[in-house]
Design a protein around this motif. Structure first.
Motif, PDB file in Angstrom:
ATOM      1  N   ALA A   2      16.619 -23.016   5.760  1.00 30.42           N
ATOM      2  CA  ALA A   2      16.528 -21.590   6.116  1.00 30.42           C
ATOM      3  C   ALA A   2      15.117 -21.263   6.579  1.00 30.42           C
ATOM      4  O   ALA A   2      14.138 -21.826   6.082  1.00 30.42           O
ATOM      5  N   VAL A   3      15.052 -20.367   7.549  1.00 30.89           N
ATOM      6  CA  VAL A   3      13.764 -19.877   8.053  1.00 30.89           C
ATOM      7  C   VAL A   3      13.784 -18.359   7.871  1.00 30.89           C
ATOM      8  O   VAL A   3      14.658 -17.680   8.416  1.00 30.89           O
ATOM      9  N   VAL A   4      12.835 -17.853   7.090  1.00 32.09           N
ATOM     10  CA  VAL A   4      12.812 -16.412   6.815  1.00 32.09           C
ATOM     11  C   VAL A   4      11.646 -15.779   7.573  1.00 32.09           C
ATOM     12  O   VAL A   4      10.479 -16.084   7.304  1.00 32.09           O
ATOM     13  N   PHE A   5      11.992 -14.913   8.507  1.00 28.32           N
ATOM     14  CA  PHE A   5      10.971 -14.165   9.242  1.00 28.32           C
ATOM     15  C   PHE A   5      10.733 -12.856   8.491  1.00 28.32           C
ATOM     16  O   PHE A   5      11.672 -12.075   8.293  1.00 28.32           O
ATOM     17  N   VAL A   6       9.505 -12.644   8.072  1.00 26.73           N
ATOM     18  CA  VAL A   6       9.130 -11.356   7.488  1.00 26.73           C
ATOM     19  C   VAL A   6       8.518 -10.569   8.645  1.00 26.73           C
ATOM     20  O   VAL A   6       7.529 -10.992   9.234  1.00 26.73           O
ATOM     21  N   ILE A  39       5.506 -10.830  13.306  1.00 30.92           N
ATOM     22  CA  ILE A  39       6.083 -11.797  12.356  1.00 30.92           C
ATOM     23  C   ILE A  39       5.019 -12.250  11.371  1.00 30.92           C
ATOM     24  O   ILE A  39       3.906 -12.604  11.773  1.00 30.92           O
ATOM     25  N   PHE A  40       5.363 -12.274  10.090  1.00 32.13           N
ATOM     26  CA  PHE A  40       4.540 -12.911   9.053  1.00 32.13           C
ATOM     27  C   PHE A  40       5.353 -14.089   8.540  1.00 32.13           C
ATOM     28  O   PHE A  40       6.559 -14.009   8.394  1.00 32.13           O
ATOM     29  N   GLY A  41       4.664 -15.176   8.231  1.00 31.18           N
ATOM     30  CA  GLY A  41       5.362 -16.437   8.016  1.00 31.18           C
ATOM     31  C   GLY A  41       5.592 -17.058   9.387  1.00 31.18           C
ATOM     32  O   GLY A  41       4.684 -17.033  10.216  1.00 31.18           O
ATOM     33  N   PRO A  42       6.830 -17.492   9.702  1.00 35.77           N
ATOM     34  CA  PRO A  42       7.981 -17.476   8.831  1.00 35.77           C
ATOM     35  C   PRO A  42       7.839 -18.426   7.643  1.00 35.77           C
ATOM     36  O   PRO A  42       7.015 -19.337   7.668  1.00 35.77           O
ATOM     37  N   ALA A  89       0.846  -1.201   0.000  1.00 35.14           N
ATOM     38  CA  ALA A  89       0.000   0.000   0.000  1.00 35.14           C
ATOM     39  C   ALA A  89       0.883   1.254   0.000  1.00 35.14           C
ATOM     40  O   ALA A  89       1.787   1.379   0.850  1.00 35.14           O
ATOM     41  N   MET A  90       0.631   2.119  -0.929  1.00 32.51           N
ATOM     42  CA  MET A  90       1.405   3.367  -1.085  1.00 32.51           C
ATOM     43  C   MET A  90       2.911   3.095  -1.189  1.00 32.51           C
ATOM     44  O   MET A  90       3.728   3.937  -0.828  1.00 32.51           O
ATOM     45  N   ASN A  91       3.238   1.898  -1.606  1.00 37.94           N
ATOM     46  CA  ASN A  91       4.641   1.469  -1.758  1.00 37.94           C
ATOM     47  C   ASN A  91       5.457   1.703  -0.483  1.00 37.94           C
ATOM     48  O   ASN A  91       6.643   2.005  -0.531  1.00 37.94           O
ATOM     49  N   ARG A  92       4.792   1.497   0.674  1.00 37.35           N
ATOM     50  CA  ARG A  92       5.471   1.776   1.952  1.00 37.35           C
ATOM     51  C   ARG A  92       6.480   0.694   2.325  1.00 37.35           C
ATOM     52  O   ARG A  92       7.381   0.935   3.110  1.00 37.35           O
ATOM     53  N   GLN A  93       6.260  -0.523   1.820  1.00 34.73           N
ATOM     54  CA  GLN A  93       7.194  -1.638   2.091  1.00 34.73           C
ATOM     55  C   GLN A  93       7.518  -1.732   3.595  1.00 34.73           C
ATOM     56  O   GLN A  93       8.682  -1.598   3.997  1.00 34.73           O
ATOM     57  N   PRO A  94       6.481  -1.965   4.409  1.00 33.41           N
ATOM     58  CA  PRO A  94       6.676  -1.863   5.869  1.00 33.41           C
ATOM     59  C   PRO A  94       7.190  -3.158   6.500  1.00 33.41           C
ATOM     60  O   PRO A  94       6.553  -3.724   7.385  1.00 33.41           O
ATOM     61  N   TYR A  95       8.326  -3.617   6.045  1.00 34.54           N
ATOM     62  CA  TYR A  95       8.820  -4.892   6.554  1.00 34.54           C
ATOM     63  C   TYR A  95      10.338  -4.950   6.479  1.00 34.54           C
ATOM     64  O   TYR A  95      10.989  -4.158   5.797  1.00 34.54           O
ATOM     65  N   ARG A  96      10.853  -5.894   7.247  1.00 37.76           N
ATOM     66  CA  ARG A  96      12.274  -6.244   7.163  1.00 37.76           C
ATOM     67  C   ARG A  96      12.360  -7.758   7.271  1.00 37.76           C
ATOM     68  O   ARG A  96      11.355  -8.418   7.594  1.00 37.76           O
ATOM     69  N   PHE A  97      13.527  -8.296   7.005  1.00 37.36           N
ATOM     70  CA  PHE A  97      13.682  -9.753   6.996  1.00 37.36           C
ATOM     71  C   PHE A  97      14.730 -10.181   8.035  1.00 37.36           C
ATOM     72  O   PHE A  97      15.722  -9.487   8.238  1.00 37.36           O
ATOM     73  N   VAL A  98      14.491 -11.330   8.646  1.00 28.93           N
ATOM     74  CA  VAL A  98      15.547 -12.000   9.409  1.00 28.93           C
ATOM     75  C   VAL A  98      15.649 -13.419   8.855  1.00 28.93           C
ATOM     76  O   VAL A  98      14.624 -14.119   8.759  1.00 28.93           O
ATOM     77  N   VAL A  99      16.853 -13.812   8.468  1.00 32.69           N
ATOM     78  CA  VAL A  99      17.057 -15.143   7.887  1.00 32.69           C
ATOM     79  C   VAL A  99      17.854 -15.998   8.860  1.00 32.69           C
ATOM     80  O   VAL A  99      18.977 -15.639   9.223  1.00 32.69           O
ATOM     81  N   ALA A 100      17.263 -17.102   9.281  1.00 33.62           N
ATOM     82  CA  ALA A 100      17.970 -18.058  10.138  1.00 33.62           C
ATOM     83  C   ALA A 100      18.463 -19.188   9.247  1.00 33.62           C
ATOM     84  O   ALA A 100      17.655 -20.001   8.770  1.00 33.62           O
ATOM     85  N   ALA A 101      19.760 -19.192   8.972  1.00 35.06           N
ATOM     86  CA  ALA A 101      20.311 -20.230   8.093  1.00 35.06           C
ATOM     87  C   ALA A 101      21.465 -20.979   8.755  1.00 35.06           C
ATOM     88  O   ALA A 101      21.822 -22.066   8.305  1.00 35.06           O
ATOM     89  N   SER A 102      22.026 -20.435   9.819  1.00 34.80           N
ATOM     90  CA  SER A 102      23.160 -21.134  10.449  1.00 34.80           C
ATOM     91  C   SER A 102      22.621 -22.327  11.238  1.00 34.80           C
ATOM     92  O   SER A 102      21.590 -22.209  11.926  1.00 34.80           O
ATOM     93  N   PRO A 103      23.290 -23.477  11.135  1.00 35.38           N
ATOM     94  CA  PRO A 103      22.803 -24.668  11.850  1.00 35.38           C
ATOM     95  C   PRO A 103      22.655 -24.412  13.348  1.00 35.38           C
ATOM     96  O   PRO A 103      21.679 -24.853  13.954  1.00 35.38           O
ATOM     97  N   ALA A 104      23.574 -23.660  13.950  1.00 33.53           N
ATOM     98  CA  ALA A 104      23.517 -23.449  15.405  1.00 33.53           C
ATOM     99  C   ALA A 104      22.256 -22.673  15.782  1.00 33.53           C
ATOM    100  O   ALA A 104      21.532 -23.047  16.712  1.00 33.53           O
ATOM    101  N   VAL A 115       4.450 -10.473   0.318  1.00 32.24           N
ATOM    102  CA  VAL A 115       5.904 -10.694   0.314  1.00 32.24           C
ATOM    103  C   VAL A 115       6.167 -12.198   0.482  1.00 32.24           C
ATOM    104  O   VAL A 115       6.993 -12.787  -0.221  1.00 32.24           O
ATOM    105  N   CYS A 116       5.432 -12.792   1.415  1.00 30.82           N
ATOM    106  CA  CYS A 116       5.617 -14.229   1.686  1.00 30.82           C
ATOM    107  C   CYS A 116       5.289 -15.065   0.452  1.00 30.82           C
ATOM    108  O   CYS A 116       6.035 -15.985   0.090  1.00 30.82           O
ATOM    109  N   GLU A 117       4.191 -14.753  -0.186  1.00 29.04           N
ATOM    110  CA  GLU A 117       3.793 -15.536  -1.363  1.00 29.04           C
ATOM    111  C   GLU A 117       4.800 -15.358  -2.494  1.00 29.04           C
ATOM    112  O   GLU A 117       5.185 -16.338  -3.150  1.00 29.04           O
TER     113      GLU A 117
END
Ligand SMILES: Cc1cc2nc3c(=O)[nH]c(=O)nc-3n(C[C@H](O)[C@H](O)[C@H](O)COP(=O)(O)O)c2cc1C
Length: 187
Positions: free
Chosen positions: A100-104, A160-163, A40-55, A118-120
């Protein structure tokens, strides 16, 4: 069939993955596809956190398990039975041991509308690149865990959306699922 329509129809929720990691460039391409979703209004109101390290993924899965168990216990009998049977014996019935787990992480009044797109986009991009994906609501329940909340940097008002989990499917892609017939009124 048109390749975009083919990707849409062939995307499936994947719940079994190999241990193979996903290359950083591939993950970036998937996040970038998310970034190109409309908002909406190109606000892009999100950021990402990517959990990819095994630990961290191990820490995440362990932290999420009690929330999942509580969620499962509170489901209606038939749903609990279905999901318990589906996930029986899985070491990680929340994130399915995905690479990988991507938190939007969305914020603001339009996040609820913008972030699922974004998720889709990411799930479709993953499918187009031969990777499996799944939106795992149960993986968002861990957001109140202090250590995970701190790792995600979750601030007041963020949600959180998703992850979205991503990985190489262990058994390929199952055939398309069924859908209800189109329910449409043409005017
Ligand atoms: C908002 C949302 C939440 C979901 N949460 C979960 C979940 O917590 N765990 C899971 O295994 N699948 C979850 N799914 C996947 C759905 O079960 C799946 O998309 C649906 O059964 C249709 O199957 P398909 O994606 O293969 O077409 C979720 C999907 C959506 C859209």
């Amino acid at each position: 069939m048109n390749p975009s329509l083919e990707t849409i129809k062939n995307r499936r929720a994947i719940r079994a993955y190999t241990a193979q990691p996903i290359e950083r460039a591939t993950l970036e391409a998937i996040l970038d596809a998310g970034r190109w979703a409309p908002s909406a209004m190109n606000r892009q109101p999100y950021r990402f956190v990517v959990a990819a390290s095994p630990a961290f993924r191990r820490q995440l899965a362990a932290a999420a398990r009690p929330y999942y168990d509580k969620w499962l216990a509170n489901l209606a009998d038939d749903a609990r039975k279905r999901i318990s049977e589906r996930n029986a014996g899985m070491p990680d019935p929340v994130y399915y041991s995905a690479a990988a787990v991507v938190f939007v992480i969305g914020n603001g009044p339009t996040a609820e509308l913008d972030c699922p797109m974004v998720c889709e986009n990411m799930m479709l991009a993953a499918r187009a690149l031969g990777l499996g994906s799944c939106w795992v609501y149960t993986g968002s329940l861990v957001a109140t865990d202090p250590a995970i909340k701190a790792a995600l940097g979750l601030q007041e008002g963020e949600r959180i959306f998703g992850p979205i989990i991503l990985g190489h499917p262990q058994d390929g892609f199952p055939p398309p699922t069924t859908r209800q017939p189109l329910n449409v009124r043409w005017l």
